[in-house]
Structures are given as C-alpha cells and as structure tokens.
Design an enzyme around this catalytic site. Sequence first.
Site, short mmCIF file in Angstrom:
data_model
loop_
_atom_site.label_atom_id
_atom_site.label_comp_id
_atom_site.label_asym_id
_atom_site.label_seq_id
_atom_site.Cartn_x
_atom_site.Cartn_y
_atom_site.Cartn_z
N GLU A 265 0.89 -1.16 0.00
CA GLU A 265 0.00 0.00 0.00
C GLU A 265 0.93 1.20 0.00
OE1 GLU A 265 -0.98 3.03 1.17
OE2 GLU A 265 -1.98 2.41 3.02
N CYS A 302 -1.99 8.15 4.87
CA CYS A 302 -2.05 7.73 3.45
C CYS A 302 -3.24 8.36 2.75
CB CYS A 302 -2.20 6.23 3.33
SG CYS A 302 -1.00 5.29 4.25
#
Lengths: 527, 527
Positions: A265, A302
């Site tokens: 990720e 994120c």
Amino acid sequence: MTESSGLSIIGAGRGKPGGKCFRAFDPTANAAYGVEFHSASSSDIEHATTLAAAAAPAFARSAGAQRVILLESIANHIETALPSLIEIIPRETGLPEARVRNETARTCLQLRLFASVLRDGDWLDARIDHGDAARSPPKPDLRSMHRALGPVAVFGASNFPLAFSVAGGDTASALAAGCPVIVKAHPAHPGTSEIIGLAIQTAIRECGLDAGIFSLLFDAEHSVGTALVKHPVIQAVGFTGSQRGGRALLALAAQRKQPIPVYAEMGSVNPVFILPGALAARAETITDGLHASVMLACGQFCTSPGLLFAADGAGYDDMRARLKSLFAESNTATMLTPGIAEAYRHGIKALAQHPGVDVLAQRDSSGSQGGPALLETDAATLLAHPELAEEVFGPSTVLVRAESVAQLTKLAEHLDGQLTATVHAEVDELGNYATLLDVLQSRAGRVLFGGFPTGVEVNHAMIHGGPWPASSDSRSTSVGSAAILRWVRPVALQNFPDALLPPELQEKNPLRLRRLVDGKFSDVSIS
Amino acid sequence: MTESSGLSIIGAGRGKPGGKCFRAFDPTANAAYGVEFHSASSSDIEHATTLAAAAAPAFARSAGAQRVILLESIANHIETALPSLIEIIPRETGLPEARVRNETARTCLQLRLFASVLRDGDWLDARIDHGDAARSPPKPDLRSMHRALGPVAVFGASNFPLAFSVAGGDTASALAAGCPVIVKAHPAHPGTSEIIGLAIQTAIRECGLDAGIFSLLFDAEHSVGTALVKHPVIQAVGFTGSQRGGRALLALAAQRKQPIPVYAEMGSVNPVFILPGALAARAETITDGLHASVMLACGQFCTSPGLLFAADGAGYDDMRARLKSLFAESNTATMLTPGIAEAYRHGIKALAQHPGVDVLAQRDSSGSQGGPALLETDAATLLAHPELAEEVFGPSTVLVRAESVAQLTKLAEHLDGQLTATVHAEVDELGNYATLLDVLQSRAGRVLFGGFPTGVEVNHAMIHGGPWPASSDSRSTSVGSAAILRWVRPVALQNFPDALLPPELQEKNPLRLRRLVDGKFSDVSIS
C-alpha cells in the site's frame, strides 16, 4: 516496562548481537532516544525463517477457534502494555498521548475483528458439490476451502507505530488466516516494536502454539527486509509505505524463482472534487473540513487529501481565500522523523519552483518540524505535468483551478490509481456530471460522497487499497475484514472419506459454517 | 458454415489483411488445412483495444441480468454451430467427433454456470456497514462490492479448442464479471476460433451490448500476444499453456509501467501416490485406471498423471509388470500438432537418456503421432535430479520406486506446485502417513483420494490452479464458478445517497442479493 534488550525476537527466543546497531530518534527533543538495537544477522534471519517453515503446516490446519484465542490474547497483552506505549511512542514518533490511546484501541479492535471473522468462518469460502456415482462418467465429490499460503513477511510502517506495524492489520490478518508472520520492524520506533513483539510472543506461549509462527527482526537499513522478500520460505509480503519502497519490494519479488504476492500500500494524493452546488451551499464547512483533514497527524496519513479540484468562479475564489488564511494561520508540527520532514520540505520546494504553481501559504520549518503549505495550479498545467499530482507526504495540499465544471471529469480521467477519491456535490447537480462518480470508482478503492478521506473505518465494507500505484494489488484491501483473503488460496479435496476431511468440510458440518452446498448456501448440518 | 474470411474480429467488424498469413494444419492428414488467416496488424490491435477501453466503463456497471442474457446467448449460438465444429475441429486438431460434442457441451455448461453465478449475485461480495452520526467521530456509511477490472487479454489454448479457447472459461468468467475480452486465437485452430468468435459477436449484437466488449485477434507467432500484454488498456491476462509461454507473459507484464494480474495455468505432472494397502486391495483397478488416465486425449491434458510413486516390494513389481504390458500394447495416436508431437518425443528422449531412468515400454512415432511411453526411476535419482519431475506433455508417465513407504512423504515434500495430487490408500493405513495428505494440500490446488486426476468437473467447488509453477497465481482457479473472482477488485462507497448507489448496494436491496449487513448475512430488504 520490561528492560529492552535491543535484540530481534526469534520464535520463543531472541536474536544475537552482531548486526549493525541503531537507536530511535526523538523528533521533539531532536536527539537519539533509548537503547541500542541490533539489526538481525543472517543467522537470525535463517533461524526465524526455519522456525516459520516448520510451524507453517500445523498452523495452517489449526482450528480457527485456537487462532481466535491467540488474536484476543494479543489484544489483551497490548492493552496491558498501554502505560509503556504511552511512555515510549511520543518519544519515538512525536505522536501525542491521545493518538497512542486511539491507535492502541484501533489495533486491538483490528485483532478482535479478525477473531470475529474466524468465529463466523465465512472467509473460508467452504464449498461442497456432492458426487453422483450413477452419472456417466461418475461425478466426483468435491469440497474446497481456503488454506493459508505459508510464512508471510510484514513490514512495519512509520506513520502508524501500532495499527500498521508489528501487530497491525497485516500481522493480525495473516495470523488469522493461519500464516506464520515475520515482521521487519520499522527503525523509527524499535522500542515500540519490541514491546508489541513481546506481547505477541507471550500470547503465543500462553496459547500453547508453536513459537515459530512469529518473529520480529530489527534492521537499521534495508538488508534484512531484502533478505526476507527473497527468502524461499516467504510466501507473501505485506507493506505500507512509500512508492519507492513498494516498488523496490516488487522488484525483489520479481527476482525470485517462485513469484509471490506482494501487497504494497503505497499511498495516494486522494483527490477531492468540489462541485459548484456544494460550494454554494456550504463552502465554509467544506473548506474548514478539508483544511482539518490535511492537518491531521501533520498530514502523515495515506489518505490525506493532496489535490483539491474546483471550477473557476466566485465560489472558487472565496474557497481559495479561506483556505489561504487557514493555512497561513496553521502551526508547524512535529513530524515522525527528521528524514520525513526533510523529504516533505523537498517535495514542497519542487512544487513551489514549478512555473505553473503558486504558493498561497507556507510556514517555514526545520529539523523534525513540518510547516503547512497550500499551493495552487490550473488544470492545463496539471494535465501537462502529471508529476504535480504525486503525493507529498505532509501537511500540504494543491488547489487546482479547473476552467469549467465540464473539465472536472476530464481531470478525473487523467488521475492515477488512488486509495480514495471524494466528491462534494448537491445530489441534484450530479446529473450534469453523470460519469464523474463512475470514473472515480474506476480510479480509486474508496469513493466518498461528501466528508473527508482521512479516518479509515475498520469494518467489513472498508476497502483500503486501489489501482496502481496506490497499491500493488488492487484486488485486495489492507484494512477491514476482507484483508484476511490476501493470505489464502483455495484447495479442493476430491472423494475424500469424511473422516479424512477437515471439520470445515465434513458432511455433518460440526462447525456450523455457512457453506455453498450444491450451489445453495446452507449453514445447517447436511446429514 | 459461414465462409471464413481469415480476418480478425474487431468489435462489430473485421480486421484488415496485411499481417503475416498462416494456415491450420490437419495432423491426421499431415497437411495444411483451410483458408489463409491474417495475423492482426498493429492497427487491428489498436482498434480492438480502443474499442475495449471505450466499452469498459458501461460494461462494468451493466446489470448482471444483461450479462446473463449475453452468456446464455453465446452458449445457444455455439450449440447452433455444432455441425460446423464437428466438421472443422477434427481437421484442425485431430480430436474425434465425440470429443467435439463433449467439449461443446462443457463450454456451454461453463457459460451457463457463470450466468447462474450472476443470477445468485454472491460473487459481488456486497457488504454494508451502516453509519452512526451519533458516534464521535461520526461513523460513516460504507458499502462495498466487486467491480470489473477492465479489458482482459485471453490466450486460447491448443489442447481444448473450445473449453479453454475463444469462449472458454477465461472468456466466460471475464465477460460475466463485466470485463471486455480480447482473445488471442491459438494458431492451431484458427477456423474453430473464427466460428466461436462470430458466435460471440452475433450474441453481443443481439443483446444490444457495445460491440467493443469482444475482439478476436489472429497471430501466426507471438507478436500480437506480446503487444496485448504490454498494452496499457489491458488490465489482466488469462492463459493456459506451457511453462515457457506462461513465464514469457509474466516477464512481459513485469515490464509494464502498471503491473497487472497474469493468470497463467502452466500444467503440472500431477503426482500419484499409491500406498501398499491400496495396492494389495485393488492393484488392477488402480493400474488400469492410471494407464487409461495417461492415455486420455493422447496425454494432452494439464491433469495427466506424469509421476507415479509407490514403495518397493511385491506389490510394486506386480504393478510395474502390468503397467509395462499395458503401455507396450497401447497404440500411437494423433497429437494436436506436429510441433507438440516433436516436443513430446524430445521430452521422452531426454528422460530415456538419463542414466538413472529405464524405459519400460515405448512405442515409436513420427509426424503428428505420439507413442505411449512408460519410464521408471528410483527415489534417490528423482531427488537428485528435479528435472525428471518436469511435465512431458503427451502419453507418458514415470514410475518412481521409493525405498520405503516412509520415503513417500519425503518425496511429496520435494514436489513443486501441482494442479493435482492423488493418493490411493486404504483409510486405515493413512494413520501411518499422517502428514502425506497435508503435505500434498500444501503443494496442489486439488488433492484426490483415489480416482484419477484427468476429468476436471465444472462446478462451484472445483479448483484448477495451484502453487507455482502449476499456475502463476495460486489464489485463483481457472475452472469452476470461483474463476470469476480473478477479474474483479473491491470498491467501497462512503456516505453515498441511496439514489446514487448501484442497485446492488441500495438500502431496499431491489436485487434481493445476499449481503453482509453490519456483519450479518441478510438477503432481505433492509427498509
């Protein structure tokens, strides 16, 4: 707090001194912190992988109920360690106590969510197609279910020292699936990692499971992580971090004789589209919310919104003015490490030097501090310079002035893959942008109607992933209960006598699972 | 039969002449057969990918019910084409009429299985977690479901001109998922491919769907396939064939800027373990069944048993003698192509020349004919020379004499990944080999207790895949209803107004799907 030895955790024991030493760094005090940690040596790595390989078959066929006890025990031990975490995490990361409490709660919630997933058993995807000896040719009895892939390497992330680190979502979901886990600790919070690693080690011992299912390896640099990803024992990789880091792991995995899944990720700019109707109806709410979302954790999420799209006009100018004053009045804040702060300043500088970009507000910073920044460009510049749409990790965002509302969908079509994409709109104005929501669903793992992308709920429907380069495998999520599916593959058993079947597939359904039997769902015993 | 134009099928139209020409080859007559086919040109490829990209968004959000009609219509048109298929397939492949009928039935069964999967809707994995505005911070409403990845490249396989070719499992499952498909036709059966391609083209037109969701490209060699895998429009690849072919596609995909899933099913040696109790109880049944399984379709099945393990002793010698006479009495048969027959002879020759391998029986062959062969080695030789455990595609198998029954589990541990693994045993003797079945489950996608690996049932519980190098992605199957999951990724929608949600996720559940609502399965309307 247990005295720290600074050594890796290898199954039931500890690693040996010898690898390169390093210390944590207190970004607030701007000074090294805590004891010396020893990078795992190659014999530590061999030891950990040998133990994991030996433990893997029995762990793969262990009862789900046993892994429920393990996950809940890990959560309990982490909660017991809360005072130590409150002491050490602010020193190693600069994150405040409130965040430590929240993230501890989230980490334990994740562990318990996967315990509940194991209790339900649906993740097994148990399927039974009965045979028919009278058919020509005879139809075989076929039964399939998911099975653990084997030992998994997990990389701790810097920005979530608990929830995406040693006992974070990757470890919790892999242990839930029945995969041994070897964690490569993030060097920015080694003391925190050790506390959590010991909690896991203790839980495994108390549950009577093979200690080889977990090891924690320290690493001052990248050599331990590199060795793990290349090691033939490792069957999958979980990573949360930068695009550079994720790409490096993918390249290493591609060199292996046997390819393995790499779930990286790698972050995202999380574009936000603000349509005129929404701006007219609630400009202040949207503007203030976006600013707050960017500022959260000093922009070190994120899902921090890094690109704000709106069409030129009076509403745009008002929003721009309000954002400008909000950013100008925002304080600098301590980032996780001086390196992250330096990379942030470098990223802002590169944006600011671009001829098509204006700096609307910027706070100077140095050392571990990050200064908020608001930049602006126009649609034509962004379309011509895709590098302006790359993530800058920190408390900044880029406002993009579109020529018209019609251009917004075109801008969406030019986006790379994203973890999230957000649209602020009035429902009745969306008829004019029929395809915008659909284009965003083709670009992102999660699409928000209103609201702000930070704040990743941990539940069944959450998807935290997305098309490349947001993640390396868009078919998966790293948050939420579906994350367990990353660590399994299906196996079919043909014409097995009932006594040789695992209980999950036995005719009498002793575990009362919901199973697909001859094409119909059933959770009752068959005979 | 429609007159063949020899041109690729591009959406609603045809390709243009210009690419390298080739003809099919009748392996029985040992002569070229049929009209000239034109390899797709680069403009054909651009045209097909442009159409696929344009059609992808609407096809991804098309109603499952519409794709049900499409799949069933394709099956109907293929059944209508049966007379043409019976005429052409034996000429292009050497396969007999009975096989054409069986494979047509299987191909249509696959298409209708995916139609039933769409009717059920479980493949969508629809999940709803309701929000809670009263929580602090407010809990968002989250809903997720699977969404098509986008245009898929499918490679037709040589050995199943229908079931693993133009309208085979890969195409059926990808269209079911809502992905446009571009098939690269296998050059060994271009006329068959064209008939099926036209059936699909007709079905799409009759259903009123965008013609861009399907194209069929001819290719004399590898350049069209290479261009497809590298093309940025392509979002996933399906392939059934050799390890060399599969590895080449993976290498091409690794060169892409954006990595994509490559599902390559690359065959396997399908080891069979015969324990002494089973041998004592029914040696003839097992021996005759294994021989028949090897001979099926002249050994040209991915699941053909290529390694037979048994422990030394009287039972072994009897089985060996019987197998030897069965293979010695077996006839040569026509293989799919002269190239496949030549590769088979080359493979047998390499085995036979190995100092540790004995040839027990071998029929000479030439041209397109394949001669059955039985070889033998011992466990020590096999362990020292893993190349002896590689697949030789054709009517041969290698008998492996183990020193003892205890050695069988060790031999299993040394196996590479397999599509299937089979154990013949008496239930009461398995206590002595407790881990054998477990080891095989760690090595194979399907484990059989008794029976023979050829014959891949098409249903819900079938898994046709396995750890590397049997397949490139062991998390998936290429046969059975779970194959649809290869072509999707999950997307979450946060705080969407009900009217903007797809029907699959709307509160009233208009499609009556089974959904995971707040952690519990439900197939009733929520409000």
